[in-house]
Write an enzyme that holds these catalytic residues in place. Structure first.
Site, PDB file in Angstrom:
ATOM      1  N   HIS A 514       2.111  -3.405  -2.525  1.00  0.00           N
ATOM      2  CA  HIS A 514       2.770  -4.570  -1.934  1.00  0.00           C
ATOM      3  C   HIS A 514       3.041  -4.345  -0.443  1.00  0.00           C
ATOM      4  O   HIS A 514       3.813  -5.083   0.162  1.00  0.00           O
ATOM      5  CB  HIS A 514       4.089  -4.835  -2.665  1.00  0.00           C
ATOM      6  CG  HIS A 514       3.933  -5.097  -4.129  1.00  0.00           C
ATOM      7  ND1 HIS A 514       3.890  -6.368  -4.664  1.00  0.00           N
ATOM      8  CD2 HIS A 514       3.776  -4.250  -5.170  1.00  0.00           C
ATOM      9  CE1 HIS A 514       3.727  -6.289  -5.976  1.00  0.00           C
ATOM     10  NE2 HIS A 514       3.657  -5.010  -6.307  1.00  0.00           N
ATOM     11  N   LYS A 706      16.152 -15.435   0.662  1.00  0.00           N
ATOM     12  CA  LYS A 706      15.331 -14.239   0.445  1.00  0.00           C
ATOM     13  C   LYS A 706      16.020 -13.052   1.095  1.00  0.00           C
ATOM     14  O   LYS A 706      16.992 -13.219   1.833  1.00  0.00           O
ATOM     15  CB  LYS A 706      13.921 -14.426   0.997  1.00  0.00           C
ATOM     16  CG  LYS A 706      13.843 -14.890   2.451  1.00  0.00           C
ATOM     17  CD  LYS A 706      12.402 -15.210   2.827  1.00  0.00           C
ATOM     18  CE  LYS A 706      11.943 -16.493   2.212  1.00  0.00           C
ATOM     19  NZ  LYS A 706      10.590 -16.458   1.685  1.00  0.00           N
ATOM     20  N   LYS A 712      11.132 -11.528   8.079  1.00  0.00           N
ATOM     21  CA  LYS A 712      11.280 -12.797   7.362  1.00  0.00           C
ATOM     22  C   LYS A 712      11.897 -13.872   8.254  1.00  0.00           C
ATOM     23  O   LYS A 712      11.911 -15.045   7.903  1.00  0.00           O
ATOM     24  CB  LYS A 712      12.112 -12.593   6.091  1.00  0.00           C
ATOM     25  CG  LYS A 712      11.384 -11.733   5.044  1.00  0.00           C
ATOM     26  CD  LYS A 712      12.207 -11.567   3.784  1.00  0.00           C
ATOM     27  CE  LYS A 712      11.504 -10.687   2.764  1.00  0.00           C
ATOM     28  NZ  LYS A 712      10.330 -11.327   2.141  1.00  0.00           N
ATOM     29  N   THR A 817       6.624 -14.859  -3.448  1.00  0.00           N
ATOM     30  CA  THR A 817       6.653 -15.667  -4.668  1.00  0.00           C
ATOM     31  C   THR A 817       7.724 -16.750  -4.604  1.00  0.00           C
ATOM     32  O   THR A 817       7.692 -17.687  -5.391  1.00  0.00           O
ATOM     33  CB  THR A 817       6.912 -14.785  -5.900  1.00  0.00           C
ATOM     34  OG1 THR A 817       8.089 -13.991  -5.679  1.00  0.00           O
ATOM     35  CG2 THR A 817       5.728 -13.859  -6.167  1.00  0.00           C
ATOM     36  N   LYS A 821       7.945 -20.728  -6.398  1.00  0.00           N
ATOM     37  CA  LYS A 821       9.034 -21.294  -7.192  1.00  0.00           C
ATOM     38  C   LYS A 821       9.456 -22.649  -6.618  1.00  0.00           C
ATOM     39  O   LYS A 821       9.669 -23.612  -7.364  1.00  0.00           O
ATOM     40  CB  LYS A 821      10.220 -20.331  -7.213  1.00  0.00           C
ATOM     41  CG  LYS A 821       9.916 -18.989  -7.873  1.00  0.00           C
ATOM     42  CD  LYS A 821      10.975 -17.945  -7.542  1.00  0.00           C
ATOM     43  CE  LYS A 821      10.499 -16.555  -7.924  1.00  0.00           C
ATOM     44  NZ  LYS A 821      11.381 -15.488  -7.403  1.00  0.00           N
TER      45      LYS A 821
END
Length: 970
Positions: A514, A706, A712, A817, A821
């Site tokens: 990952h 997150k 991010k 992910t 969602k």
């Protein structure tokens, strides 16, 4: 007496309203269809069920229905030699047909066709009776002949027709009295939850035992999923829906004076992971069970899990998450399943069969105790195992200490052993922290492999068969020590020669990484490994020697490349490169999206890809629609089932594409907006209860939830909010009426040692304090930080979001992910083309999302410009507001501002700021046009099928693991 013949295709319920309306006596079907959506909104359930529909008509008597119910099974009918006729005579109650067909689906039976006859006289007096005849076959299309199976079918149908809640109610009361040890006449919500959970677990255990017996009988190749993290969330709602007993449980609880939804809130989150990797593992376990694959998951049973985040004065504080304080009714402690795990010590040579062998003499031994968690599949009897290990002191050490009177040492030994499985991700900035992290990894790997090898040896004696029966999946590099451990067991304990053992190892491991940056790859200092696991270091050295010698034959004496590809890194601190070890010894190396795969091939593992291109593949991550639509958004689930005419999409998520045909339907638009409004109201109530802030449900709910990290770019979001706030403040009052109201929601945890991330959280709260208390702004803009973000909070936030932000710098997100969602729930995405977003674009089109930012191939050149890179004035202005103390804490935020100015803007917030504002403006414009926004929302859900973990698991099973479904018969 009139009859209606209704064709049913397998277990898909297709009762279109046009067909029902045309039938002369079809009020039953019409009422079921019409009530399904509205009652689902009212009661928060995704199914057309006896409980929710019967509750709209209290005069319907379950007792009367039970008195009239009869079941007849006929295998002698001439109509179809391949089907079994099942005749059910029962008093009518709304939703009964759905209950019956769901029983067939759970049992794995296919409904070929059905007829319904109405007897208005009934039997036993008063009200209509229905005679329903179902022609069913098994999963292979054959008649059911076995008497035992027929009896099970009959019993299941009688339970369902009788209302289903009676047996569950009895079980709950029994567990109240005998498990919880409370009076069945007086117990509270938490005690009721405990009793309900044990009642559900009883049913899980029945299926679980049947599944394991079936696996043992069939002896298929099994996949063993090794992951240090499983972020499972709550189990109750997911379990009852997958078992198909949600409505029976709700009925039983209602009779006892409780509400299912209230009791579900009593359950805490199992905090066994952090972020996407952990939640991905949980989704994949759900898919493995649902798709009937023979699988086991292995992990650690952390006593405290991830920390509990508390916000005080805007600052993050970490507190232990005592998630096990009140017990965990979903786990079963296997006190008889324990294995010794060894640490430290020395390695000696001893004579063996005329030669010599290595013997590891450990200096410390702890016991690994198994805790099993059943994972049920949906629409199947298969229930698989997630086995988590807890560390306990060795009984021998305890007894020696007690016998010599050294009680203090006995206590110290116990604490030292239990520390191994106490905390998820101990801080590894110190040597002690690094040692504990390595201990965790080996403890988990050793116990799991002892269990796997024991299971293999129960049925097999030749290890050459091992690759035909066992596949080991490494979820990132945390379990990579499994490679050295398998070699140690095969060579030292099973006495295989090195080459034979090596041949086995190279066939059983597959590795999923990952990581997107080479510097993020895990390394273990050699001196630490030598102290803790001396035999494993020897094995890794031997593997590396053979590998480098072979590599020299392939690439020559290119010492720079040999050094880069070596498992052993010779630097200031000599280390073992765990990713290199995993690549060398695995038959497949998987990325988690197409973009990530290209990064692995061209940047992270370029040398390895050029050597072994056949090893590299990718399977784009996915999430389970059962958790993220059916459980978390039951209103949307009911609406989807209504418009697709089937619930089959819950297992076959590709059917969601059928919504594309209805994307312009005004009736669907109206109902879709109603669902979204109800979900926003739930979220608004939660926000007010949590923060005291009242928000308007007519505003756009703009969400970014997150893990807090610079890449991010939550900071970009906050700076964008400051810009919006500044614009509103400087507007004429008349112009403010044109502003699209926003509720900006941010949530996530910062790692305890990550100071910049903690400052981002503080800035968010400081800006929120300013904006939310400014009367000039009012409802035009609100900012909310949601503390202690976890799976249960996500299940509330995601269905209520209008817009979600996935704005990492291009090239830094492996997959992601969270976007999947949100997509499934009809939330529009504002995103950079990073991770899996590129594949989402292919499914729903650029026109249905808001894209911005530098492309991945542009990022390196932009970074090279450093201080010469031009940034917009708006960006400089908002950073200046923070730097000048407009939101307070001027000195505290200085280092945060330095991170994005003066050539230090590594994540390109300044460069992307203008296009980010343009994307936000496009979102505002689209939101004003509610017809357009709703159509985009429907198309988002319709295009989300590709991002189900069912598809991911199917690809792994076929292309990597070489396993096949092994469906447990009903």
């Amino acid at each position: 007496m009139s009859a209606i013949s209704v064709p049913l295709y397998q277990s898909k319920l297709t009762f279109p309203s046009t067909t029902a309306a045309a039938a002369p006596s079809s009020s039953f079907f019409v009422s079921t269809n019409k009530l399904s959506f509205s009652t689902a909104l009212l009661y928060g359930t995704s199914h057309v069920t006896s409980r929710t529909l019967a509750s709209t008509n209290q005069s319907l008597s379950t007792t009367a229905a039970a008195a009239a119910a009869t079941i007849e099974i006929n295998n002698n009918g001439p109509s179809d030699p391949h089907t079994t006729a099942i005749v059910i005579r029962a008093r009518n109650r709304i939703g009964l047909l759905q209950v019956i067909t769901r029983v067939f689906k759970i049992l794995g039976l296919l409904i070929v066709r059905a007829t319904v006859e109405m007897d208005e006289g009934g039997s036993g007096g008063g009200g209509e009776c229905f005679i329903k005849t179902f022609y069913v076959s098994d999963s292979h299309g054959n008649r059911i002949e076995d008497d035992q199976s027929l009896e099970k079918i009959k019993k299941a149908l009688i339970d369902a027709v009788d209302g289903g809640g009676g047996e569950v109610k009895k079980d709950i009361l029994d567990h109240v009295e005998y498990t919880v040890a409370r009076s069945r006449f007086s117990f509270d919500d938490f005690e009721a939850y405990q009793a309900l959970a044990h009642s559900v677990r009883d049913r899980l255990i029945e299926r679980w035992h049947d599944t394991q017996i079936h696996f043992k009988k069939k002896d298929p190749k099994r996949i063993y999923f090794l992951s240090l993290e499983f972020l499972m969330g709550r189990s109750l709602s997911n379990s009852v829906i997958n078992l198909g007993i949600r409505d029976q449980c709700a009925d039983a609880l209602k009779e006892l004076g409780f509400e299912f939804e209230v009791l579900a809130e009593q359950e805490g989150d199992a905090a066994l992971g952090n972020g996407g990797l952990a939640r991905l593992s949980a989704c994949q376990m759900d898919s493995l069970a649902t798709m009937d694959y023979p699988a086991w998951g292995y992990g650690l049973r952390y006593q405290y899990g991830l920390f509990r985040q508390v916000i005080l004065d805007g600052y993050q504080h970490e507190q232990p998450d005592y998630w096990l304080n009140f017990g965990n009714p979903w786990e079963i402690e296997r006190v008889h399943v324990t294995y010794p795990v060894k640490f430290y010590g020395t390695v000696e040579d001893e004579n063996f069969n005329g030669g010599s062998r290595k013997v590891w003499l450990p200096g410390e031994t702890v016991e690994a105790v198994a805790y099993d968690n059943p994972i049920p599949g949906h629409g199947t009897r298969n229930t698989i195992t997630l086995r988590l290990w807890a560390a306990k002191p060795s009984d021998q050490i305890d007894m020696e200490s007690y016998n010599t009177g050294d009680y203090i040492n006995a206590v110290v030994n116990r604490q030292r052993a239990e520390t191994i499985s106490s905390v998820l991700y101990p801080d590894d900035r110190s040597y002690q922290g690094k040692e504990l992290r390595l201990k965790q990894q080996y403890f988990f790997v050793s116990a799991s492999l002892q269990d796997i090898i024991r299971r293999f040896k129960d049925s097999h004696s030749n290890f050459d068969d091992f690759p035909e029966k066992v596949a080991l999946q490494l979820n990132d590099t945390h379990p990579a020590l499994a490679i050295a451990e398998v070699m140690r067991v095969l060579v030292d304990e099973e006495h295989l020669d090195w080459n034979r053992a090596w041949g086995i190892v190279c066939k059983i491991f597959s590795f999923t990484t990952h990581t997107v940056l080479p510097e993020g790859l895990e390394k273990v200092p050699v001196d630490l490994l030598e102290s803790l696991l001396p035999r494993h270091l020897q094995i890794i050295y031997d593997i590396n020697f053979d590998y480098i010698e072979e590599l020299k034959k392939r690439i020559g004496l290119d010492y720079d490349r040999l050094s880069r590809m070596s498992i052993v890194e010779d630097g200031a601190v000599k280390s073992i490169r765990m990713a290199n070890l995993a690549i060398v010894c695995s038959h497949t190396v998987n990325g988690v999206s197409r973009v990530h795969s290209e990064l692995l091939k061209t940047r992270v593992f370029k040398d390895f890809y050029e050597l072994w291109p056949h090893k590299f593949d990718y399977k784009t991550n996915g999430v389970t629609q059962r958790r993220w639509i059916v459980v978390s958004n039951p209103s949307l689930s009911a609406l989807i089932s209504k418009w697709l005419g089937t619930e089959a999409w819950i297992r076959d998520v590709g059917l969601l594409a059928g919504l594309q045909e209805q994307a312009a339907n005004v009736d669907l638009h109206e109902e879709w907006r109603m669902v979204r409004k109800v979900n926003k109201m739930r979220l608004a109530e939660y926000i007010e209860a949590m923060s005291g802030i009242k928000v308007s449900v007519s505003a756009m709910f703009d969400v970014q939830i997150k893990r807090i990290h610079e890449y991010k770019r939550q900071l970009l979001n906050i700076l964008g909010i400051i810009h919006r706030y500044d614009c509103i403040k400087n507007m004429e009052r008349s112009d403010r009426t044109k502003v699209v109201p926003r509720v900006c929601i941010i949530g996530g945890k910062a790692a305890p040692g990550y100071e910049i991330a903690k400052k981002i959280i503080k800035l968010c709260n400081a800006v929120a304090e300013k904006i939310n208390n400014d009367p000039d702004v009012g409802d035009l803009l609100k900012l909310v930080f949601i503390p202690d973000y976890n799976v249960s909070v996500a299940e509330l936030v995601i269905p209520g979001a209008d817009l979600s932000q996935h704005i990492s710098t291009a090239g830094h997100e492996a997959s992601g992910t969270g976007n999947m969602k949100f997509l499934m729930n009809g939330c529009l995405l504002l995103a950079t083309e990073d991770g899996s977003t590129a594949e989402i674009i292919e499914e729903i089109g650029e026109d249905n999302m808001f894209l911005f930012g530098a492309k991945m191939h542009e990022v390196p050149a932009l970074r090279e410009k450093g201080p010469t890179l031009k940034v917009p004035l708006q960006f400089a202005s908002v950073v200046r507001m923070v730097r000048d103390g407009y939101f307070g804490f001027r000195d505290y935020f200085e280092s945060l501002c330095d991170k994005v100015e003066g050539g230090n803007d590594f994540y390109l917030l300044g460069y992307d700021f203008q296009s980010y504002l343009e994307a936000q403006a496009a979102a505002d414009k689209a939101f004003v046009d509610q017809e357009k926004w709703t159509r985009m929302s429907i198309l988002s859900t319709a295009g989300s099928g590709r991002f189900s973990s069912d598809r991911t698991i199917e690809e792994y099973a076929e292309k990597t693991w070489g396993i096949e479904p092994c469906k447990c018969p009903f």
